[in-house]
Design an enzyme around this catalytic site. Structure first.
Site: not given
Length: 513
Positions: A415, A283, A53, A329
């Site tokens: 993706e 406070r 790839y 990634f």
């Protein structure tokens, strides 16, 4: 002075120095053998027949398309050019340089397969003041910060634009003026340059440093507010906070107690005060801002780890002789860290704004004049300055909504889950600026309130801080045009000049041990 970074061991302090001072950056020479070994493995793989790839295949949904060995260089160049799709405002030069330094750290781990000449060009650009023009929008924080990093890589091949010593021009001209030559990308190099989290991480780090400055300032401004309303220091006793055990809470209480030590105002009402308890915004400052500081420290550790990480794909595992696809990634850790920083910023501002509202309210401020003006009615004093802080507080609450839960599929569903880390990190700059104003106005109100307590004096530390403020914002008598003074007070907060006038523990200032 050149900052020498050791991949895997860079510190937040080193990275902040690079961002603050625009220092040149180089990798320690010990990283070179690993870089060269990975590049050799990629070179050998590019000549082979097996599909790998990003080396001899297409990208994303096109990963199944085989690329001829003679086209691998063209593949990488096309990758960079096609991914230069960023839009929006240009990332500032300091943050862009930080992004480049982070990319050096990632490449320097020797798992990306880039040539040494590519690493050396980034170093040379940082040394000679060549800074790519990087649009700030276009990344979804997974498969890397593709668009922003593509604009960085484009400048390296002589495409797009860059700054050279502050002047914007074509990237090829910027390189030429600096005596540098564009590179020709080898196999995988384009992918290694754009597949990573360096844009998101750089923006998140800048957001973290701004948040730390605001958090530290809020301890100081709360001390001013507490003395202005003649609040009690009893809730700052150490035993209260050590019984709970959270470090941020303990450190904030100790810091505020030290800032108020020696105040005549405080001592004047220690006995006989009919008020039993102060409102929560006074406070519970240690509990709220201390918790925010704990969150910032946690986010800082995450971002330091990410800054030293290898986040591209595929990874070159030299010892195993493998080039393997993975998912480093994906910027989920960065997105989570940015979301945490955003929540901390929102809460610091929320409690500070309530203190501003307290001080301008004559029914709650223990005899301070309405809206902190000596002649209320004819004058409105700090009435609308408080309204401005309310507007910015509300805006920050909106901006603090998590970004990492807003994933959307991209790249033809290849993706299909993304982090939105870039958006998460970029919004921190806006939130920090809003909080600068809120705390600047709180300082103005606190100083005005303390001065109304004369002849009683506040502590020496708080007097010093008020002197710094009065250098740019005079005490308010009759109404006047306020916007420039609010901006000046916000700049004091942002610059750290107010906190620089007093002693602050390292933890409160965000220094990591």
């Amino acid at each position: 002075m050149t900052v020498i970074l050791t991949p895997g061991a860079a510190t937040l302090a080193q990275l902040q120095d690079i961002w603050t001072n625009s220092q040149p950056v180089t990798l320690d020479l010990s990283s070179h053998p690993a870089i060269n070994a990975a590049a050799e493995l990629v070179e050998n793989a590019a000549d082979g027949s097996d599909p790998i790839y990003g080396i001899n295949t297409g990208f994303g949904k096109l990963a199944s398309v085989k690329i001829a060995s003679e086209d691998t260089g063209t593949l990488q160049r096309n990758l960079i050019l096609s991914h230069c799709c960023g839009v929006g405002e240009t990332l500032d030069e300091a943050t862009t340089r930080l992004m480049m330094a982070l990319k050096l750290l990632s490449l320097g781990r020797g798992a990306s397969g880039v040539a040494m000449s590519t690493v050396q060009l980034i170093e040379a650009m940082l040394e000679t003041g060549v800074t790519p023009i990087v649009p700030s929008q276009g990344s979804v924080g997974a498969s890397g910060d593709l668009a922003p990093l593509a604009h960085m890589a484009a400048a390296m091949i002589g495409e797009g634009e860059a700054h050279h010593k502050g002047t914007r021009m074509l990237a090829k001209d910027a390189l030429s003026k600096a005596g540098l030559t564009p590179i020709t990308l080898n196999a995988k190099e384009g992918l290694a340059l754009i597949n990573g989290t360096q844009f998101s991480t750089a923006c998140a780090l800048v957001g973290l440093w701004g948040a730390w400055q605001n958090a530290a300032t809020s301890v100081l401004t709360c001390a001013l507010s507490t003395d202005a309303i003649m609040g009690s220091t009893a809730p700052l006793q150490d035993a209260i906070h050590t019984l709970r055990g959270h470090r941020g809470q303990i450190e904030v209480a100790r810091a505020q107690r030290a800032l108020m030590a020696g105040s005549e105002i405080r001592e004047s009402h220690r006995d006989g005060d009919t008020r039993v308890q102060d409102p929560y915004c006074i406070r519970c400052q240690p509990q709220v801002t201390g918790a925010a500081m704990d969150l910032l420290h946690f986010a800082g550790r995450t971002l330091e780890t990410e800054a030293n990480a290898v986040t591209d794909n595929p990874l070159v595992l030299v010892e195993d002789g493998l080039i393997v696809s993975g998912g480093n990634f994906h910027a989920e850790p960065v997105g989570f860290a940015a979301d945490q920083i955003a929540v901390a910023l929102s809460e610091i501002g929320a409690i500070a704004q309530r203190r501003v509202a307290l001080m301008v309210d004559p029914t709650l401020s223990f005899d301070l004049p309405p809206f902190l003006t000596p002649d209320p009615g004819l004058n409105s004093g700090l009435m609308i300055a408080e309204v401005t802080t309310a507007a910015l507080m509300s805006e920050n609450k909106h901006l603090a909504n998590p970004c990492t839960t807003d994933s959307t599929p991209t790249s033809a569903n290849q993706e299909d889950h993304v982090s939105m880390a870039a958006h998460a990190a970029r919004r921190l700059s806006r939130m920090n600026k809003n909080l600068n104003v809120i705390l600047g106005v709180e300082a103005m109100c606190g100083a005005q309130g303390i001065e109304f307590r004369a002849p009683l004096k506040t502590s020496a530390a708080l007097s010093d801080a008020i002197s710094v403020l009065r250098g740019v914002v005079p005490a308010l008598g009759e109404d006047r045009y306020m916007a420039p003074e609010i901006e000046a007070a916000a700049q004091l907060v942002s610059s750290g000049k107010m906190t620089g006038s007093v002693q602050m523990p390292a933890f409160v200032k965000g220094q990591v041990e």
